[in-house]
Design a protein around this motif. Structure first.
Motif, PDB file in Angstrom:
ATOM      1  N   SER A   1       0.716  -0.912   0.126  1.00 29.58           N
ATOM      2  CA  SER A   1      -0.055   0.629  -0.175  1.00 29.58           C
ATOM      3  C   SER A   1       1.498   1.139  -0.079  1.00 29.58           C
ATOM      4  CB  SER A   1      -1.259  -0.170   1.267  1.00 29.58           C
ATOM      5  OG  SER A   1      -0.391  -0.014   2.156  1.00 29.58           O
ATOM      6  N   GLY A   2       2.091   0.866   0.013  1.00 32.73           N
ATOM      7  CA  GLY A   2       2.473   2.684  -0.119  1.00 32.73           C
ATOM      8  C   GLY A   2       3.239   3.220   1.471  1.00 32.73           C
ATOM      9  N   SER A   3       2.681   2.420   2.553  1.00 32.22           N
ATOM     10  CA  SER A   3       3.303   2.824   4.265  1.00 32.22           C
ATOM     11  C   SER A   3       4.417   1.968   4.493  1.00 32.22           C
ATOM     12  CB  SER A   3       1.945   1.952   5.102  1.00 32.22           C
ATOM     13  OG  SER A   3       0.979   3.360   3.869  1.00 32.22           O
ATOM     14  N   PRO A   4       5.406   2.998   4.722  1.00 34.06           N
ATOM     15  CA  PRO A   4       6.870   2.138   5.531  1.00 34.06           C
ATOM     16  C   PRO A   4       6.337   1.257   6.648  1.00 34.06           C
ATOM     17  CG  PRO A   4       6.658   4.578   6.172  1.00 34.06           C
ATOM     18  CD  PRO A   4       5.259   4.284   5.838  1.00 34.06           C
ATOM     19  N   VAL A   5       6.968   0.076   6.942  1.00 34.27           N
ATOM     20  CA  VAL A   5       7.099  -1.163   7.481  1.00 34.27           C
ATOM     21  C   VAL A   5       7.792  -0.368   8.915  1.00 34.27           C
ATOM     22  CG1 VAL A   5       7.885  -3.727   7.574  1.00 34.27           C
ATOM     23  CG2 VAL A   5       6.839  -2.528   5.566  1.00 34.27           C
ATOM     24  N   GLU A   6       6.701  -0.953   9.725  1.00 40.49           N
ATOM     25  CA  GLU A   6       7.215  -0.175  11.021  1.00 40.49           C
ATOM     26  C   GLU A   6       8.868  -0.982  11.500  1.00 40.49           C
ATOM     27  OE1 GLU A   6       5.431  -0.364  15.805  1.00 40.49           O
ATOM     28  OE2 GLU A   6       4.800  -1.460  13.760  1.00 40.49           O
ATOM     29  N   SER A   7       9.442  -2.302  11.196  1.00 40.07           N
ATOM     30  CA  SER A   7       9.670  -2.679  11.425  1.00 40.07           C
ATOM     31  C   SER A   7      11.168  -2.044  11.063  1.00 40.07           C
ATOM     32  CB  SER A   7      10.393  -4.287  11.701  1.00 40.07           C
ATOM     33  OG  SER A   7      10.002  -4.765  10.505  1.00 40.07           O
ATOM     34  N   ASN A   8      11.027  -1.641   9.508  1.00 35.16           N
ATOM     35  CA  ASN A   8      11.575  -1.564   8.976  1.00 35.16           C
ATOM     36  C   ASN A   8      12.426  -2.173   8.303  1.00 35.16           C
ATOM     37  OD1 ASN A   8      12.463   0.239   6.580  1.00 35.16           O
ATOM     38  ND2 ASN A   8      14.256   0.969   8.084  1.00 35.16           N
ATOM     39  N   ALA A   9      12.134  -3.558   8.401  1.00 30.88           N
ATOM     40  CA  ALA A   9      12.598  -4.888   8.254  1.00 30.88           C
ATOM     41  C   ALA A   9      12.082  -6.270   7.646  1.00 30.88           C
ATOM     42  CB  ALA A   9      12.996  -5.321   9.785  1.00 30.88           C
ATOM     43  N   PHE A  10      12.747  -6.994   6.929  1.00 28.95           N
ATOM     44  CA  PHE A  10      11.774  -8.210   6.249  1.00 28.95           C
ATOM     45  C   PHE A  10      12.730  -8.908   6.292  1.00 28.95           C
ATOM     46  CE2 PHE A  10      14.720  -7.057   2.987  1.00 28.95           C
ATOM     47  CZ  PHE A  10      15.332  -7.989   2.166  1.00 28.95           C
TER      48      PHE A  10
END
Length: 561
Positions: free
Chosen positions: A352-361
Motif C-alpha cells: 500500500s506504500g506505507s513504511p514497514v514499522e520494523s523496517n525489516a523483512f
C-alpha cells in the motif's frame, strides 16, 4: 613289444582323459562357487519387511489434557457425577493412501488441590501462574486447564481465557448449578477445543510436517505456507549476524554484537537447546551494497524499497556473506544494513506504500534483513565519517521475532476474550516449545521413513551397492527408533517421542550417506568381464578341448561297439 607299447599308449591316453575330467570337475564344483562367492557384492541383512510397514505411515497422537475444577465451579451433585473422570475425543485426517494421522485428546477431569486453590484465590493472575508452575510440574505436551468460578476476581471482567507462559491456563466457568453433567461436559469441551487449538498443535501444522511424504497438490495453502516459512528439522543450525556498511567513508559503525547475543539471543537458544545444536558467529562487511537501487520519494524526502524489489536484494548480498565454518547444517542469516550516505534515509514500504514499522523483512528458510538508518541531520552537521553506535536492543527485538518464525514458532492469534501472557525473560513459553516439539517429532518421523524407504529402493535398483555391517546396524537402529517414537506419540509422551525421532534421523542419514555405498557403484558388470576373461579364458580353452575330445572318443566307441 608292440602290444606293450599299445597298452602303455592306451594307459597314457586314459590318464590324460582322467586328468582333464578331474580338472573340469574341480573347476565346476570348487572353482566356480569359490569365484562367485569371493566376487559377489556383500550385503548385510536388512529389515525389509519392517521398512515396508513404515512406508505406510498412519500417526496416532495422544495429547494429555487435565481439566481442573476450582471450588465453586460445580455443585456437589455435579462434582459427584463428573469427578474423577477421563474422556477421549478423536479426529482423523487421511492425506493419501500411505500417509495420514489421527489424534485424540485424553481429557482427565479432577478437583483442585489445596495448594492450587490457594493460588487461584489470589487476585493476581500472573502470580498465580508462577505459583502453580512451582506447585505442579507438568511434563512436555501436557495442557492443564483450570476452570475458575464465573465471578472469580482472578481474571479481568472482559477476559474469559487467560493462557499463562507455562502449560496452564485459566477458563472462566460457563457452568451453572442447573446444568446437567452432559451439559457441563458440552460447555466445557467447546471452550477446551479453542484453548487446545492455541496451546497445542493444529491440523495444518501436522499436515505441513508431513509435506515431504505427500504430493504438493494435496496440501492446502495455509499448510503449505507454514511448511515453507520455517527451516526443516535439523540436528544443528548456524546463526550468522552480519553488519553491512556500504559507505565506510561516511559511517563509522560499531555494534556490541557479543553482548547483544548473550543478552537477547542466547536465552532463546538455551530454551531450544534440546531441539538442536546452535552455533553463533558475526562479521562486518564493508562496501557491501544491496544490489537494488532504491527509489527517491519527493514527498517524504527519503528513499524506499518496494515489496516487489525485496526478493532481488538477497542474491547479490548472499554472494558476499561467505561462511566461516564448513558445515552441513543450515545457516540462518541476519543482516543489519546501514544505508550509504547518498541513499539515506531508506525505508521498506508495503504494497500500500506505507513504511514497514520494523523496517525489516525476512525470507523463508534463509534469514532476515533490517535497514538501520542514521540520523540525516547528524550527517549534515558532523564531519565524516559519522560515528554510529547501533542500538542493539531495537535490532535484536526484530531479529528475535524473525528467528522465532524461522525456527517454526508461529505467532498465535488468540480467540476473542482470550489473553496470552508474555513470555518475558523466558523468551518463548513452555507451550510454544511443546507446539514446536509436536511438529518436529512428526517431521523427523516422516523424514526418517522417507530416507529408509529411499535406501531400500536404491539397493533394489543398483546391484553393485555394498551394504556392510555398520550400515545395517544404523538401519536397524533407525527402524527401532521410529517404532519407539510412534509408540511414545501414541502414549502421549512427547519428550521421549522427540528424542527417539532425533535418533531415527541421525541413524537413517548415517546409513544413507555412508561413503562405503559408493565403493563398487562405478564398477559395472562389463568391466568385471573385461578383467576376468583374459585371466580365465587361456586356462579354460585346453580343458574344454580335452573334454570335447573325450566326449568324441566315447561317442566313437559306442558306434564301433
Amino acid at each position: 613289444m608292440a602290444a606293450a607299447e599299445i597298452a602303455a599308449a592306451a594307459e597314457e591316453k586314459f590318464r590324460g582323459k582322467l586328468s582333464a575330467s578331474c580338472i573340469a570337475v574341480v573347476v565346476v564344483l570348487v572353482g566356480l562357487p569359490l569365484w562367485w562367492k569371493t566376487t559377489e557384492t556383500y550385503r548385510a541383512s536388512l529389515p525389509y519387511s519392517q521398512i515396508s510397514e513404515l512406508d505406510l505411515l498412519l500417526l496416532d497422537i495422544s495429547v494429555p489434557v487435565e481439566v481442573v475444577f476450582a471450588r465453586g465451579t460445580l455443585t456437589a451433585e455435579q462434582q459427584k457425577k463428573l469427578l474423577p473422570q477421563t474422556q477421549f475425543s478423536q479426529k482423523q485426517n487421511q492425506l493419501d493412501g500411505k500417509t495420514g494421522f489421527k489424534y485424540r485428546y485424553e481429557k482427565t477431569y479432577r478437583a483442585v488441590t489445596g495448594l492450587e486453590q490457594d493460588a487461584i484465590m489470589s487476585k493476581n493472575v500472573e502470580g498465580a501462574v508462577v505459583t502453580l508452575s512451582q506447585v505442579y510440574e507438568s511434563s512436555a505436551g501436557l495442557v492443564v486447564i483450570y476452570v475458575v468460578p464465573a465471578d472469580s476476581q482472578l481474571l479481568p471482567d472482559e477476559v474469559t481465557v487467560y493462557i499463562g507462559k507455562h502449560r496452564a491456563c485459566f477458563l472462566r466457568s460457563p457452568v451453572t448449578g442447573s446444568h446437567s453433567v452432559e451439559d457441563v461436559l458440552q460447555d466445557i469441551d467447546d471452550s477446551i477445543e479453542e484453548i487446545l487449538q492455541t496451546m497445542s498443535f493444529t491440523d495444518d501444522m501436522v499436515v505441513a510436517a508431513l509435506s515431504s511424504r505427500v504430493p504438493s497438490g494435496t496440501i492446502g495453502t495455509d499448510s503449505l505456507t507454514a511448511s515453507t516459512t520455517a527451516f526443516k528439522s535439523s540436528l544443528g543450525y548456524e546463526i550468522t549476524f552480519s553488519l553491512l556498511n556500504p559507505d565506510p567513508k561516511s559511517h563509522d559503525v560499531c555494534w556490541d554484537i557479543e553482548q547483544a547475543v548473550n543478552n537477547y539471543v542466547q536465552p532463546f537458544l538455551d530454551k531450544l537447546s534440546f531441539v538442536a545444536n546452535f552455533s553463533v558467529d558475526s562479521q562486518i562487511l564493508y562496501y557491501a551494497v544491496l544490489g537494488v537501487t532504491p527509489r527517491f520519494d519527493k514527498t517524504s524526502s527519503s528513499f524506499s524499497l518496494t515489496e516487489d524489489s525485496l526478493p532481488h536484494v538477497i542474491n547479490p548480498v548472499e554472494a558476499k556473506l561467505g561462511s566461516n565454518v564448513a558445515s552441513s547444517y543450515p545457516v540462518l542469516n541476519f543482516l543489519l544494513y546501514v544505508p550509504e550516505y547518498s541513499h539515506s534515509p531508506l525505508y521498506i514500504r508495503d504494497s500500500s506504500g506505507s513504511p514497514v514499522e520494523s523496517n525489516a523483512f525476512h525470507s523463508s528458510r534463509w534469514g532476515g534483513i533490517m535497514i538501520y538508518n542514521v540520523d540525516h541531520q547528524q550527517l549534515n552537521e558532523t564531519r565524516l565519517p559519522v560515528p554510529v553506535k547501533v542500538d542493539v536492543a531495537r535490532v535484536m527485538e526484530v531479529f528475535l521475532a524473525q528467528l522465532r518464525l524461522l525456527m517454526g514458532i508461529q505467532k498465535v492469534q488468540p480467540p476473542p476474550e482470550t489473553v496470552i501472557q508474555s513470555p518475558g525473560n523466558m523468551v518463548v513459553t513452555d507451550w510454544e516449545t511443546d507446539r514446536l516439539l509436536w511438529v518436529r517429532t512428526v517431521e523427523n518421523i516422516a523424514t526418517a521413513t522417507n530416507t529408509l524407504t529411499s535406501l531400500v529402493q536404491l539397493i533394489d535398483e543398483i546391484g553393485n551397492i555394498v551394504i556392510n555391517d555398520n550400515i545395517a546396524s544404523e538401519v536397524y537402529s533407525a527402524v527401532a527408533s521410529v517404532q519407539r517414537s510412534l509408540q511414545e506419540l501414541e502414549a502421549g509422551r512427547l519428550m521421549p517421542a522427540f528424542q527417539a525421532s532425533k535418533k531415527a534421523i541421525t541413524s537413517s542419514e548415517k546409513a544413507f550417506f555412508d561413503p562405503s555405498l559408493l565403493h563398487l557403484l562405478y564398477f559395472p558388470d562389463d568391466q568385471k568381464f573385461a578383467i576376468y576373461i583374459p585371466l580365465f579364458l587361456p586356462m579354460c580353452v585346453p580343458i574344454v578341448l580335452s573334454l570335447l575330445k573325450t566326449g568324441m572318443d566315447c561317442k566313437w566307441r559306442r558306434k564301433v561297439d
